[in-house]
Design a protein around this motif. Structure first.
Motif, PDB file in Angstrom:
ATOM      1  N   ILE A   1       0.866  -1.185   0.000  1.00 25.78           N
ATOM      2  CA  ILE A   1       0.000   0.000   0.000  1.00 25.78           C
ATOM      3  C   ILE A   1       0.899   1.231   0.000  1.00 25.78           C
ATOM      4  O   ILE A   1       1.700   1.424   0.920  1.00 25.78           O
ATOM      5  CB  ILE A   1      -0.932  -0.011   1.223  1.00 25.78           C
ATOM      6  CG1 ILE A   1      -1.812  -1.263   1.204  1.00 25.78           C
ATOM      7  CG2 ILE A   1      -1.786   1.249   1.252  1.00 25.78           C
ATOM      8  CD1 ILE A   1      -2.615  -1.463   2.467  1.00 25.78           C
ATOM      9  N   GLU A   2       0.752   2.043  -1.028  1.00 23.94           N
ATOM     10  CA  GLU A   2       1.582   3.246  -1.192  1.00 23.94           C
ATOM     11  C   GLU A   2       0.810   4.486  -0.757  1.00 23.94           C
ATOM     12  O   GLU A   2      -0.303   4.744  -1.219  1.00 23.94           O
ATOM     13  CB  GLU A   2       2.008   3.403  -2.650  1.00 23.94           C
ATOM     14  CG  GLU A   2       2.970   2.345  -3.151  1.00 23.94           C
ATOM     15  CD  GLU A   2       4.399   2.582  -2.702  1.00 23.94           C
ATOM     16  OE1 GLU A   2       4.657   3.623  -2.048  1.00 23.94           O
ATOM     17  OE2 GLU A   2       5.260   1.729  -3.002  1.00 23.94           O
ATOM     18  N   GLY A   3       1.405   5.247   0.152  1.00 20.15           N
ATOM     19  CA  GLY A   3       0.805   6.503   0.594  1.00 20.15           C
ATOM     20  C   GLY A   3       1.807   7.645   0.486  1.00 20.15           C
ATOM     21  O   GLY A   3       2.634   7.675  -0.419  1.00 20.15           O
ATOM     22  N   ARG A   4       1.729   8.566   1.407  1.00 16.39           N
ATOM     23  CA  ARG A   4       2.696   9.671   1.475  1.00 16.39           C
ATOM     24  C   ARG A   4       2.976   9.949   2.945  1.00 16.39           C
ATOM     25  O   ARG A   4       2.082  10.290   3.709  1.00 16.39           O
ATOM     26  CB  ARG A   4       2.142  10.932   0.800  1.00 16.39           C
ATOM     27  CG  ARG A   4       3.192  12.075   0.729  1.00 16.39           C
ATOM     28  CD  ARG A   4       2.644  13.292  -0.008  1.00 16.39           C
ATOM     29  NE  ARG A   4       1.573  13.969   0.720  1.00 16.39           N
ATOM     30  CZ  ARG A   4       0.313  14.031   0.297  1.00 16.39           C
ATOM     31  NH1 ARG A   4      -0.040  13.454  -0.841  1.00 16.39           N
ATOM     32  NH2 ARG A   4      -0.615  14.667   1.013  1.00 16.39           N
ATOM     33  N   GLY A   5       4.202   9.734   3.327  1.00 14.94           N
ATOM     34  CA  GLY A   5       4.569   9.845   4.725  1.00 14.94           C
ATOM     35  C   GLY A   5       4.766  11.288   5.189  1.00 14.94           C
ATOM     36  O   GLY A   5       4.642  12.241   4.421  1.00 14.94           O
TER      37      GLY A   5
ATOM     38  N   SER B   1       2.752  14.017  13.948  1.00 12.94           N
ATOM     39  CA  SER B   1       1.866  14.993  14.585  1.00 12.94           C
ATOM     40  C   SER B   1       0.961  15.694  13.590  1.00 12.94           C
ATOM     41  O   SER B   1       0.056  16.433  13.992  1.00 12.94           O
ATOM     42  CB  SER B   1       2.706  16.041  15.323  1.00 12.94           C
ATOM     43  OG  SER B   1       3.455  16.827  14.386  1.00 12.94           O
ATOM     44  N   MET B   2       1.210  15.481  12.307  1.00 12.11           N
ATOM     45  CA  MET B   2       0.426  16.171  11.268  1.00 12.11           C
ATOM     46  C   MET B   2      -0.092  15.175  10.227  1.00 12.11           C
ATOM     47  O   MET B   2       0.240  15.240   9.037  1.00 12.11           O
ATOM     48  CB  MET B   2       1.291  17.236  10.593  1.00 12.11           C
ATOM     49  CG  MET B   2       1.671  18.384  11.535  1.00 12.11           C
ATOM     50  SD  MET B   2       2.817  19.563  10.803  1.00 12.11           S
ATOM     51  CE  MET B   2       4.387  18.701  11.065  1.00 12.11           C
ATOM     52  N   PRO B   3      -0.904  14.201  10.664  1.00 10.23           N
ATOM     53  CA  PRO B   3      -1.379  13.178   9.731  1.00 10.23           C
ATOM     54  C   PRO B   3      -2.219  13.741   8.595  1.00 10.23           C
ATOM     55  O   PRO B   3      -2.299  13.140   7.520  1.00 10.23           O
ATOM     56  CB  PRO B   3      -2.209  12.244  10.631  1.00 10.23           C
ATOM     57  CG  PRO B   3      -2.585  13.079  11.812  1.00 10.23           C
ATOM     58  CD  PRO B   3      -1.437  14.004  12.020  1.00 10.23           C
TER      59      PRO B   3
ATOM     60  N   ASN C   1       7.731   8.618  15.532  1.00  2.00           N
ATOM     61  CA  ASN C   1       7.119   9.897  15.178  1.00  2.00           C
ATOM     62  C   ASN C   1       7.120  10.169  13.678  1.00  2.00           C
ATOM     63  O   ASN C   1       7.061  11.310  13.243  1.00  2.00           O
ATOM     64  CB  ASN C   1       7.819  11.033  15.916  1.00  2.00           C
ATOM     65  CG  ASN C   1       9.314  11.087  15.595  1.00  2.00           C
ATOM     66  OD1 ASN C   1       9.851  10.184  14.944  1.00  2.00           O
ATOM     67  ND2 ASN C   1       9.971  12.150  16.064  1.00  2.00           N
ATOM     68  N   VAL C   2       7.207   9.093  12.889  1.00  2.00           N
ATOM     69  CA  VAL C   2       7.222   9.219  11.428  1.00  2.00           C
ATOM     70  C   VAL C   2       6.097   8.383  10.834  1.00  2.00           C
ATOM     71  O   VAL C   2       5.994   7.183  11.107  1.00  2.00           O
ATOM     72  CB  VAL C   2       8.572   8.761  10.839  1.00  2.00           C
ATOM     73  CG1 VAL C   2       8.531   8.802   9.313  1.00  2.00           C
ATOM     74  CG2 VAL C   2       9.711   9.613  11.371  1.00  2.00           C
ATOM     75  N   ILE C   3       5.241   9.006  10.017  1.00  2.00           N
ATOM     76  CA  ILE C   3       4.237   8.271   9.255  1.00  2.00           C
ATOM     77  C   ILE C   3       4.911   7.697   8.016  1.00  2.00           C
ATOM     78  O   ILE C   3       5.610   8.403   7.281  1.00  2.00           O
ATOM     79  CB  ILE C   3       3.061   9.191   8.871  1.00  2.00           C
ATOM     80  CG1 ILE C   3       2.259   9.541  10.134  1.00  2.00           C
ATOM     81  CG2 ILE C   3       2.156   8.529   7.831  1.00  2.00           C
ATOM     82  CD1 ILE C   3       1.139  10.530   9.891  1.00  2.00           C
ATOM     83  N   ALA C   4       4.706   6.427   7.799  1.00  2.00           N
ATOM     84  CA  ALA C   4       5.399   5.709   6.722  1.00  2.00           C
ATOM     85  C   ALA C   4       4.851   6.088   5.348  1.00  2.00           C
ATOM     86  O   ALA C   4       3.703   6.524   5.211  1.00  2.00           O
ATOM     87  CB  ALA C   4       5.257   4.210   6.932  1.00  2.00           C
ATOM     88  N   ASP C   5       5.677   5.891   4.335  1.00  2.00           N
ATOM     89  CA  ASP C   5       5.231   6.061   2.947  1.00  2.00           C
ATOM     90  C   ASP C   5       4.447   4.854   2.458  1.00  2.00           C
ATOM     91  O   ASP C   5       3.587   4.993   1.585  1.00  2.00           O
ATOM     92  CB  ASP C   5       6.436   6.267   2.018  1.00  2.00           C
ATOM     93  CG  ASP C   5       7.076   7.630   2.189  1.00  2.00           C
ATOM     94  OD1 ASP C   5       6.338   8.621   2.177  1.00  2.00           O
ATOM     95  OD2 ASP C   5       8.312   7.698   2.343  1.00  2.00           O
TER      96      ASP C   5
ATOM     97  N   PRO D   1      -0.648   5.136   5.217  1.00  2.00           N
ATOM     98  CA  PRO D   1      -1.025   3.800   4.745  1.00  2.00           C
ATOM     99  C   PRO D   1      -1.319   2.815   5.882  1.00  2.00           C
ATOM    100  O   PRO D   1      -1.900   1.754   5.622  1.00  2.00           O
ATOM    101  CB  PRO D   1       0.209   3.349   3.956  1.00  2.00           C
ATOM    102  CG  PRO D   1       1.346   4.031   4.630  1.00  2.00           C
ATOM    103  CD  PRO D   1       0.812   5.363   5.096  1.00  2.00           C
ATOM    104  N   VAL D   2      -0.936   3.130   7.122  1.00  2.00           N
ATOM    105  CA  VAL D   2      -1.087   2.155   8.197  1.00  2.00           C
ATOM    106  C   VAL D   2      -2.556   1.871   8.525  1.00  2.00           C
ATOM    107  O   VAL D   2      -2.968   0.709   8.577  1.00  2.00           O
ATOM    108  CB  VAL D   2      -0.293   2.593   9.445  1.00  2.00           C
ATOM    109  CG1 VAL D   2      -0.620   1.695  10.637  1.00  2.00           C
ATOM    110  CG2 VAL D   2       1.200   2.550   9.156  1.00  2.00           C
ATOM    111  N   PRO D   3      -3.410   2.895   8.777  1.00  2.00           N
ATOM    112  CA  PRO D   3      -4.819   2.577   9.039  1.00  2.00           C
ATOM    113  C   PRO D   3      -5.505   1.931   7.846  1.00  2.00           C
ATOM    114  O   PRO D   3      -6.425   1.130   8.017  1.00  2.00           O
ATOM    115  CB  PRO D   3      -5.441   3.933   9.384  1.00  2.00           C
ATOM    116  CG  PRO D   3      -4.485   4.949   8.879  1.00  2.00           C
ATOM    117  CD  PRO D   3      -3.139   4.338   8.943  1.00  2.00           C
TER     118      PRO D   3
END
Length: 398
Positions: A193-197, A201-203, A248-252, A209-211
């Protein structure tokens, strides 16, 4: 009387069957190339009147015994490869190869098949037709049977084929089988699943992609229960989920890995299509994308009803009325003997190898680091394999 002679002969061979099994167990090998195991088999059977064939793709062997007269042909198969896992049995002959273990009983399968070859060679002058002994590597996910078929090692195809698989979580000496699907098709599932990390603190500034992955894992289970008939089982299991680098990092991206198990060709194809549609839909609903890769594993292991009935009758004749169990349900594990049964009528049977008198429900099962078996059952397995071959040459499935 001839069948009872097989049992007596197998009992006499018990020390040699055990010796071969222990030698193979101590030096387990992985995959399509098992040269040490192959050489042990060749050495153990070198004195027998067998014709040997090998192919370019594997170290698999087919040894042919030709009877005194022409007739039918029958194949008996035993697998030779081990698993990439440590051994924790404490046996005197435990694996000497770190991270490698015979935890699925293939060492016993090979030794029992060698025992059956000894028994049948001793009766060569009474046989009409030929018996082929298929010593196969690469069963544990490597498609060894398919490669041996593609190499032409089974040509011309035999009239029937049989295999025996040990089961430590079954009563001592019990033989079991079922008509139709015995074991499932198993395919590997990979989803990215490809998103943008971005910053955790600023989702709202990311495409997390995690949820989405979590939603997809749950949706896969709902899809299976609502899209497929419960009487034709389907299993989708996600076994690995990987994402992110820090708290503290949202994944790509998120990578999911799992398995898909089915018991029919129709469901196998439908499930692959349904998973792709579901992954794309859920990811797309959140502005992300999903790439689905399905790697085909073994097909469904389907046993011919005639062969199962034949094996059941033989088991009861050889070992008593209570020696055979008809399984009500298939097992969702997979077996590459399926490739042979896709081309040749036959069956795979299970042999209970728990120790006599112990609670078999509490034994360590196959693929356990502590899996052990009662070697005293192996002569029974050798005699049963030999009996299957001899009886089929005599009477076919009748």
């Amino acid at each position: 009387m001839k069948l009872q002679d097989l049992i007596a002969g197998a009992s006499e061979l018990a020390p040699r069957i055990t010796e071969l099994r222990r030698a193979i167990h101590a030096e387990p090998e992985l995959g399509l190339h098992t040269p040490k195991t192959r050489d042990k088999v060749r050495a153990a059977l070198a004195h027998l009147p067998l014709e040997w064939r090998e192919g370019p793709s594997t170290t698999g062997l087919v040894a042919t015994l030709k009877g005194d007269k022409p007739g039918r042909s029958v194949l008996l198969r035993g697998d030779m490869d081990a698993l990439a896992m440590p051994e924790e049995t404490g046996l005197d002959f435990a694996s000497t190869i770190p991270g490698t273990m015979h935890a699925c009983g293939h060492d016993a399968h090979t030794a029992m098949l060698a025992g059956a070859a000894e028994l049948l060679c001793a009766r060569r002058d009474t046989l009409a037709g030929e018996v082929r002994f298929m010593f196969q590597p690469g069963e544990e996910g490597y498609h060894g049977a398919r490669f041996m078929i593609e190499d032409g090692l089974l040509d011309p195809m035999p009239d029937a084929a049989f295999a025996l698989h040990v089961m430590p979580t079954a009563p001592h000496g019990l033989i079991a089988g079922r008509s139709g699907p015995l074991l499932a098709a198993a395919d590997q599932l990979d989803i990215v699943i490809e998103g943008r990390g971005g910053h955790a603190s600023m989702p709202h500034q990311t495409l997390d992609p995690v949820p989405v992955a979590a939603e997809l894992v749950l949706a896969l289970q709902t899809m299976v229960t609502r899209r497929f008939n419960a009487h034709d089982p389907v299993i989708v299991t996600i076994t690995k989920m990987e994402a992110g680098t820090a708290h503290n990092v949202i994944a790509d991206r998120v990578s999911l890995r799992g398995t898909m198990r089915t018991l029919s060709r129709e469901n196998r194809a439908s499930l692959a299509e349904a998973v792709r549609l579901l992954a794309a839909g859920i990811a797309g609903a959140h502005g992300l994308t999903a790439e689905v890769t399905i790697t085909e594993g073994f097909p469904v292991t389907i046993c011919d009803p005639r062969a199962v009935q034949f094996g059941e009758a033989l088991s009861r004749q050889m070992f008593g009325a209570q020696s055979f169990l008809r399984l009500e349900d298939p097992i969702m594990g997979a077996e590459d003997f399926a490739y042979v049964l896709d081309k040749v009528p036959g069956a795979m049977f299970f042999l209970g190898v728990s120790h006599a008198g112990e609670d078999w429900t509490k034994c360590c099962g196959i693929h356990s680091t502590r899996m052990m078996l009662d070697e005293s059952v192996m002569p029974q397995g050798a005699a049963f394999l030999a009996g299957l071959a001899e009886s089929f040459l005599e009477n076919g499935f009748d």
